[in-house]
Design an enzyme around this catalytic site. Sequence first.
Site, PDB file in Angstrom:
ATOM      1  N   SER A  50       0.891  -1.284   0.143  1.00 40.69           N
ATOM      2  CA  SER A  50      -0.134   0.302   0.451  1.00 40.69           C
ATOM      3  C   SER A  50       0.870   1.232  -0.098  1.00 40.69           C
ATOM      4  CB  SER A  50      -0.942   0.113   1.272  1.00 40.69           C
ATOM      5  OG  SER A  50      -1.794   1.319   1.600  1.00 40.69           O
ATOM      6  N   ASP A  83      -1.807   1.649  -3.114  1.00 45.27           N
ATOM      7  CA  ASP A  83      -2.691   1.019  -3.905  1.00 45.27           C
ATOM      8  C   ASP A  83      -4.512   0.939  -3.553  1.00 45.27           C
ATOM      9  OD1 ASP A  83      -3.251   0.535  -1.334  1.00 45.27           O
ATOM     10  OD2 ASP A  83      -3.502  -1.645  -0.875  1.00 45.27           O
ATOM     11  N   ASP A 130      -6.439   2.425  -2.042  1.00 43.99           N
ATOM     12  CA  ASP A 130      -7.388   2.294  -1.088  1.00 43.99           C
ATOM     13  C   ASP A 130      -8.515   3.162   0.178  1.00 43.99           C
ATOM     14  OD1 ASP A 130      -5.286   1.586   0.947  1.00 43.99           O
ATOM     15  OD2 ASP A 130      -6.030  -0.144   1.239  1.00 43.99           O
ATOM     16  N   ASN A 163      -6.600   9.461   7.422  1.00 49.25           N
ATOM     17  CA  ASN A 163      -5.601   9.516   6.674  1.00 49.25           C
ATOM     18  C   ASN A 163      -6.568   8.890   4.586  1.00 49.25           C
ATOM     19  OD1 ASN A 163      -6.138   6.944   6.823  1.00 49.25           O
ATOM     20  ND2 ASN A 163      -4.791   5.882   7.093  1.00 49.25           N
ATOM     21  N   ARG A 206       1.704   6.471  19.388  1.00 53.01           N
ATOM     22  CA  ARG A 206       1.560   5.185  19.111  1.00 53.01           C
ATOM     23  C   ARG A 206       2.223   4.258  18.138  1.00 53.01           C
ATOM     24  NH1 ARG A 206      -1.116   4.815  14.152  1.00 53.01           N
ATOM     25  NH2 ARG A 206      -1.062   2.526  13.866  1.00 53.01           N
TER      26      ARG A 206
HETATM   27  C1  G16 Z   1      -3.142   0.439   6.739  1.00 54.63           C
HETATM   28  C2  G16 Z   1      -4.237   0.747   7.414  1.00 54.63           C
HETATM   29  C3  G16 Z   1      -4.688   1.525   8.001  1.00 54.63           C
HETATM   30  C4  G16 Z   1      -3.784   2.504   9.042  1.00 54.63           C
HETATM   31  C5  G16 Z   1      -2.461   1.971   8.169  1.00 54.63           C
HETATM   32  C6  G16 Z   1      -1.768   3.346   8.734  1.00 54.63           C
HETATM   33  O1  G16 Z   1      -3.269   1.229   5.721  1.00 54.63           O
HETATM   34  O2  G16 Z   1      -4.968  -0.414   6.206  1.00 54.63           O
HETATM   35  O3  G16 Z   1      -5.711   1.344   8.732  1.00 54.63           O
HETATM   36  O4  G16 Z   1      -4.419   3.509   8.822  1.00 54.63           O
HETATM   37  O5  G16 Z   1      -1.892   1.985   7.241  1.00 54.63           O
HETATM   38  O6  G16 Z   1      -1.477   2.305   9.890  1.00 54.63           O
HETATM   39  P1  G16 Z   1      -0.411   2.430  10.525  1.00 54.63           P
HETATM   40  O7  G16 Z   1      -0.325   3.625  11.764  1.00 54.63           O
HETATM   41  O8  G16 Z   1      -0.285   1.252  12.467  1.00 54.63           O
HETATM   42  O9  G16 Z   1       0.852   2.143  10.470  1.00 54.63           O
HETATM   43  P2  G16 Z   1      -2.585   1.256   4.149  1.00 54.63           P
HETATM   44  O10 G16 Z   1      -3.210   1.746   3.175  1.00 54.63           O
HETATM   45  O11 G16 Z   1      -1.192   1.182   4.316  1.00 54.63           O
HETATM   46  O12 G16 Z   1      -3.585  -0.146   3.868  1.00 54.63           O
END
Ligand code: G16
Length: 559
Positions: A74, A300, A302, A402, A522
Site C-alpha cells: 500500500s 494500492d 484504498d 488518512n 502510538r
Molecule cells: C493501513 C491500514 C490503515 C492504517 C494505515 C496506517 O493502510 O489499512 O487502517 O491507517 O495502514 O497504519 P499504521 O499507522 O498502523 O502504520 P494502508 O493504506 O497502508 O493499507
Amino acid sequence: MANLEFPPQYTRAGNTTHTGEVHSIPQDEQFAYGTAGFRFRAEKLPFIVYRCAYLASLRARQLDSAIGVMITASHNPAQDNGVKLVDPSGDMLSSQWEIYATEVINASDADLTKVIRDFEKNFQRSSQSKIARGLIHNAKVVCGIDTRVSGPHLMEAARAGAALFNVKFVDIGVVSTPMLHYSVKSFNEPEFADPTHQGYYDAISGAFKKLYEMTQEPDGSRYQPELIVDCANGVGAPRFRELLKQIPKEMLSIELRNENGELNHGCGADFVKIAQKMPANFILTPDAAPEPKCASFDGDADRILYFRAKNGCQYGTAELFDGDRIAVLFATYIKEQLDIYTASKPRNSLKMGIVQTAYANGSSTRFVREHLKIEPIIVPTGVKHLHEAASEFDIGVYFEANGHGTIVFSKHFDSVVRRNASPLVHLRRLHLFSRVINETVGDAFADLLATEIVLRHFGWSMDDWNQKLYQDVPNVQIKVPVADRSIFKTTNAEQTLVKPDGLQKRIDEEVAKYKDSRAFIRPSGTENIVRVYAEADTLENTHRLGKSLEQVVLSIGSA
Ligand code: G16
C-alpha cells in the site's frame, strides 16, 4: 489433510527473492499480523506469502468459499511488500484467524509440519465431513498484486501455497486492494457483481451514472466536474483509467498525474497527508492559473484525500480535505435523505453511525456530535476495527483521517432500501449511493465518485465544502524511526501509552503547555516507526508540541 512437502525456496532457510537470491530468515525471527497483514521489505515475503496462501486454502475449504490474498504494501515504499487475507464477504480476516496466521508464519521450518497438523485438527471434523459428502464446490484462493516489481514472484509463492491443499487458485492480476475485496465478495455472492475487473467497473460506474442522472444541481451551484488525480505512481493509474472509460467526460472530467514514476515517492495520499504538501507534479509556478480540485490515491488505491494549493502558499503547501471531511460530507448527504424518510416512516427508521480513530480532527468530531447529532465511535487505527464498529449500524460511515474509509449497510437497510423498489426519490438516491460505495472496504475510486455526486447534489465548490462544514484545528503528524516499536503499548483506543513506564506522564506535561491541545503517540502497525499526532490552538504551537513529543520518543531510543 494437505500434502506437506515444502518447496525449499519457500522455507525460512531457502527463502528466495524475486531476483533469485536466497535471503534466509532466522528460524526464530517473529512476525506479527499488523494493522494490514504482514508487511516488510519484499525479500522477507516469499515464505510468508506461501504460508499465508496455504492458510487461505484451509479457510476456503473450511467455509467452502473464495478467500482473498492481496499482495501489496500500500503506502509503503517500493522496496516493501505485504500480504493480507480477505474473508468471504470481502471483509478483513477474522481476528481468530489472524492469530492462526501469526502462529503458522512464526513456526520454524522444523516445526511447521507439526504446527499445521495440530492446527488442521481444529476444524477437521466439519470440513472433512463436507468433503466426504462432496460439498466442497466453491473453495478457491483469489489472489491479486499491486504494481511492485516483487509482485509476480510473490503471486507464484501464493499459487504454490494454495496448491498444498489442492485448492483452485484464481490469479486476478494487478488490481487495487478494494478490487480484490470486491471480487472475493462477487465470487461468493454472484448476485452482487460479476467477479471480474469489468464486473467491478460496470457495477460502480453504472450506479454512479444512474445517480448522476437523478441528481439535480441546485440553482446557483458552484460545483465543478473537473479534477486532477495524483495516482501515487501506483495501481490506481491503470485501473482508474479503465474505470473512467465507462463515465462520459461531461459527467466527470479527470486528469491523471503521477502514473509511472517511483511508487509513493513524493506523492500519494500518505505523503500529502503527513507532509501537508502538494505532491510531485502539482506544484504551481507563480504565473500558473490556480489549480482546480485535486485528489490523491495511495499506492494500492484504498485511500483518497482531496486537496488544493493553500491560499497564498501556492509553492507547495496543500490544504487538505481528508478522510474526516469526506466522512462528514457523506453523512450530511445521507442524513438529508434519512430525515425525509424518517418523517414519513418514523417506526421503520434507519440508524446511522460514524466511526473515527484518534487521528480524527477535533473539529470534525465536534461537528458530528453537535450538528449531525451523532456520538462518534472512536476505535484503534486499522480499518478492521472501524469496519467492525460500523457494522453495528444500518448505515455505518467509517473513515480514518488518512482517507481510508467507506460505508457499510445492514440487512435492515437492504430490506427497507435496496429490495424495496420505492418510487420515493430519497430512497432511490440512498439505494444508488450505497451501490456507488464499495461496502467491502475503503476504495479510492468509489469514494471519489461518491464525493463528486454529493458535491454536485449540494452544488458545492471546494470553498463551500471547506466553509459550510467546519474548520480543521491545526494538526501535525510526525513519523519517528525507532529501534523497536514493540516496546510502545497503548490503551484507550491508542490515545494513552501504558509502556514504556512514565512516558504518558511526559506527554501529558507537554500537552498541558498549549491551549486547546491534544496529542498521542502510538507505534505504527505497518512501518518500523512511532507516530506522533498533535493538535493545538495555532499551527506554530502544534509544530512546537509535535517536535517536543518527537524528542520524548527519541529519548527512549531511536533506530
Ligand atoms: C493501513 C491500514 C490503515 C492504517 C494505515 C496506517 O493502510 O489499512 O487502517 O491507517 O495502514 O497504519 P499504521 O499507522 O498502523 O502504520 P494502508 O493504506 O497502508 O493499507
